[in-house]
Write an enzyme that holds these catalytic residues in place. Structure first.
Site, PDB file in Angstrom:
ATOM      1  N   LYS A 128      16.359  20.881 -11.790  1.00 18.16           N
ATOM      2  CA  LYS A 128      15.612  19.656 -12.067  1.00 18.16           C
ATOM      3  C   LYS A 128      16.407  18.615 -12.857  1.00 18.16           C
ATOM      4  O   LYS A 128      17.141  18.935 -13.772  1.00 18.16           O
ATOM      5  CB  LYS A 128      14.338  19.971 -12.863  1.00 18.16           C
ATOM      6  CG  LYS A 128      13.251  20.671 -12.093  1.00 18.16           C
ATOM      7  CD  LYS A 128      12.704  19.856 -10.931  1.00 18.16           C
ATOM      8  CE  LYS A 128      11.837  18.703 -11.385  1.00 18.16           C
ATOM      9  NZ  LYS A 128      10.573  19.136 -11.983  1.00 18.16           N
TER      10      LYS A 128
ATOM     11  N   HIS B 285       0.834  -1.221   0.000  1.00 17.15           N
ATOM     12  CA  HIS B 285       0.000   0.000   0.000  1.00 17.15           C
ATOM     13  C   HIS B 285       0.860   1.260   0.000  1.00 17.15           C
ATOM     14  O   HIS B 285       0.436   2.310   0.518  1.00 17.15           O
ATOM     15  CB  HIS B 285      -0.945   0.049   1.211  1.00 17.15           C
ATOM     16  CG  HIS B 285      -1.714  -1.218   1.428  1.00 17.15           C
ATOM     17  ND1 HIS B 285      -2.964  -1.424   0.913  1.00 17.15           N
ATOM     18  CD2 HIS B 285      -1.372  -2.359   2.089  1.00 17.15           C
ATOM     19  CE1 HIS B 285      -3.391  -2.638   1.268  1.00 17.15           C
ATOM     20  NE2 HIS B 285      -2.425  -3.228   1.969  1.00 17.15           N
TER      21      HIS B 285
ATOM     22  N   SER C  32      14.906  20.575 -16.871  1.00 13.28           N
ATOM     23  CA  SER C  32      13.735  21.408 -17.096  1.00 13.28           C
ATOM     24  C   SER C  32      14.184  22.655 -17.835  1.00 13.28           C
ATOM     25  O   SER C  32      15.271  23.177 -17.601  1.00 13.28           O
ATOM     26  CB  SER C  32      13.113  21.775 -15.743  1.00 13.28           C
ATOM     27  OG  SER C  32      12.368  22.969 -15.856  1.00 13.28           O
TER      28      SER C  32
ATOM     29  N   GLU D 261       9.371   7.705 -17.249  1.00 13.06           N
ATOM     30  CA  GLU D 261       8.008   8.206 -17.488  1.00 13.06           C
ATOM     31  C   GLU D 261       7.523   7.806 -18.877  1.00 13.06           C
ATOM     32  O   GLU D 261       6.357   7.451 -19.077  1.00 13.06           O
ATOM     33  CB  GLU D 261       7.972   9.725 -17.315  1.00 13.06           C
ATOM     34  CG  GLU D 261       8.168  10.124 -15.859  1.00 13.06           C
ATOM     35  CD  GLU D 261       8.414  11.611 -15.684  1.00 13.06           C
ATOM     36  OE1 GLU D 261       8.213  12.108 -14.585  1.00 13.06           O
ATOM     37  OE2 GLU D 261       8.834  12.274 -16.647  1.00 13.06           O
TER      38      GLU D 261
END
Ligand code: ARG
Length: 461
Positions: free
Chosen positions: A286, A159, A280, A293
């Protein structure tokens, strides 16, 4: 284009709408089948000469001519012309230009229906074999890392809540096992699809007693499809490959999701190599896990191809229907996606940096509450009771704003008389891990056993 010069133009007097011509043609995507198409035709020319439908001389002219067409495709000099409706039409048109009217004998007794079904299986067989190689490479990378980093321990989650300590290698091997199953599944699919449709004709079979067993051998098929109606219409292998692609992408996607989480500052367990990250355009600090992804994102696209194809396939009346032309793009797209995804996953995994200290910091004594219950079990207390007692210890520690490992023997004795001095020994993550030594558990020995099994499998496959 005037219909009279189409392959099937004989019965038509009118012209097709130019828009219909474009709507109908598949050459822009099925040109990928050029090699399979030419190899299939060479085998068919040989089979025709065996039955004296063409002479040995004509067979040689056909086989050599087809070889020249193949050379043009390989060298990038093949020119697709207006009217080349699909790869079969294009190759036959070019063959005619090269060798003259003998080319017109090649299609005797054959239909594009059994031709395309044959080409597609040949292509799928070779393409999926490449995917199998990438998949095995990926399993090898996971097993290698597991071996090297076997002593690294980390929090295991259920979980997404901290649950129990586990080995990092144990986590890694979860995916290695799934990918092994994917490899086995694909091997079975390749075996099943490797049967020959050629010789089915348009639907009813071949009128020249063509030797289909010979054709199968020539093209590396293990046997023939024993019903001509099925031969031209069966695309179950397409569904199977797309389903295989989907399941494999699920494993890649879940793996990616784990690593995306582990690479956040909040976790800090891993960082991706620069080679698989991007920055970024606005925020200089970043470093984004774009590779992971994209892997997660591309899985959706593969599922789409599967469901799209199933919609097309369902409800088709017997034998060939033009709907079946829609079988190719889904597989081409899925094969390209899998090819890229498998290689990128290997790249990400082999270059990943892990931070064993951060993983260890993610462990907390409450993750040993189960071990506390098990301690009492070993002292003869029934598990249902021990679970309750360990829960009470967790609550007591929480009330005191401390951890369960800081409770005193006195505290424990109040909860149950069976607690003794050796309770101190359970606050040890390694020990908790080593306790899980039944087959498949996270102990060092059982992880090593997994590594041995997977390595052996890799060596044999
Ligand atoms: N381009 C077609 C396909 O991919 C080839 C078979 C055409 N057959 C026919 N009867 N029109 O399915």
């Amino acid at each position: 284009m005037a219909s009279a010069i189409k392959l099937w133009g004989g019965r038509f007097s009118g012209k097709t709408d130019p828009l219909m011509d474009r709507f109908n043609e598949s050459i822009n995507f099925d040109k990928r089948l050029y090699e399979a198409d030419l190899l299939g035709s060479q085998a068919y020319a040989k089979a025709l000469s065996q039955r004296n439908i063409i002479t040995t001389e004509e067979k040689d002219i056909l086989v050599n001519g087809l070889e020249d067409v193949l050379k043009e495709w390989r060298e990038g000099t093949f020119i697709i012309k207006e009217g080349d409706e699909d790869i079969h039409t294009a190759n036959e048109r070019r063959l005619g230009e090269l060798i003259g009217s003998v080319a017109g004998k090649l299609h005797t007794g054959r239909s594009r229906n059994d031709q395309v079904a044959t080409d597609f299986r040949l292509w799928a067989r070779e393409e999926t074999k490449k995917l199998l190689v990438y998949l095995k490479e990926l399993i090898g990378v996971a097993v290698e890392r597991a071996k090297k980093e076997i002593d690294v321990i980390m929090p295991g989650y259920t979980h997404l809540q901290r649950a129990q300590p586990i080995r990092w290698s144990h986590w890694l091997l979860t995916y290695a096992w799934s990918w092994k199953e994917d490899a086995e599944r694909l091997t079975q699919i390749i075996d099943r699809l490797n049967v020959l449709p050629l010789g089915s004709g348009a639907l009813a079979g071949n009128p020249f007693n063509i030797d289909r067993e010979f054709l199968a051998k020539e093209l590396g098929f293990k046997g023939v499809i024993h019903n001509s109606l099925l031969g031209v219409s069966d695309r179950d292998f397409v569904a199977e490959i797309l389903f295989w692609s989907s399941v494999t992408m699920i494993h890649i996607s879940r793996f990616s999701e784990d690593l995306i989480l582990y690479s956040t500052s909040e976790f800090g367990f891993v960082t991706l190599a620069d080679a698989y990250s991007t920055g970024s355009s606005l925020m200089p600090q970043k470093k984004n896990p774009d590779s992971l992804e994209l892997l997660r994102g591309k899985s959706g696209r593969v599922f789409g191809q599967l469901s799209g194809f199933l919609m097309t396939y369902k409800g088709l009346p017997s034998t060939y229907n033009k709907d079946l032309q829609e079988d190719k793009e889904p597989i081409f797209d899925a094969a390209d996606t899998l090819s890229g995804s498998l290689q990128i996953t290997s790249g990400v995994l082999s270059t990943l940096t892990i931070y064993p200290e951060r993983m260890r910091q993610g462990l907390s004594p409450d993750m040993l509450a189960t071990d506390l219950a098990e301690y009492l079990v070993r002292k003869g207390v029934p598990f249902r009771e021990t679970h309750h007692i360990a829960g009470a210890a967790v609550r007591l520690a929480e009330e005191r704003n401390t951890t369960i490992s800081n409770l005193t023997l006195g505290d424990f004795k109040q909860l149950h008389q069976a607690f003794e001095e050796d309770i101190n020994l359970i606050w040890d993550y390694e020990k908790s891990i080593e306790n899980r030594c039944s087959l498949g558990g996270t102990s060092k020995q059982t992880v090593q056993e997994q590594i041995v099994k997977l390595t052996k499998w890799l060596g044999e496959n």
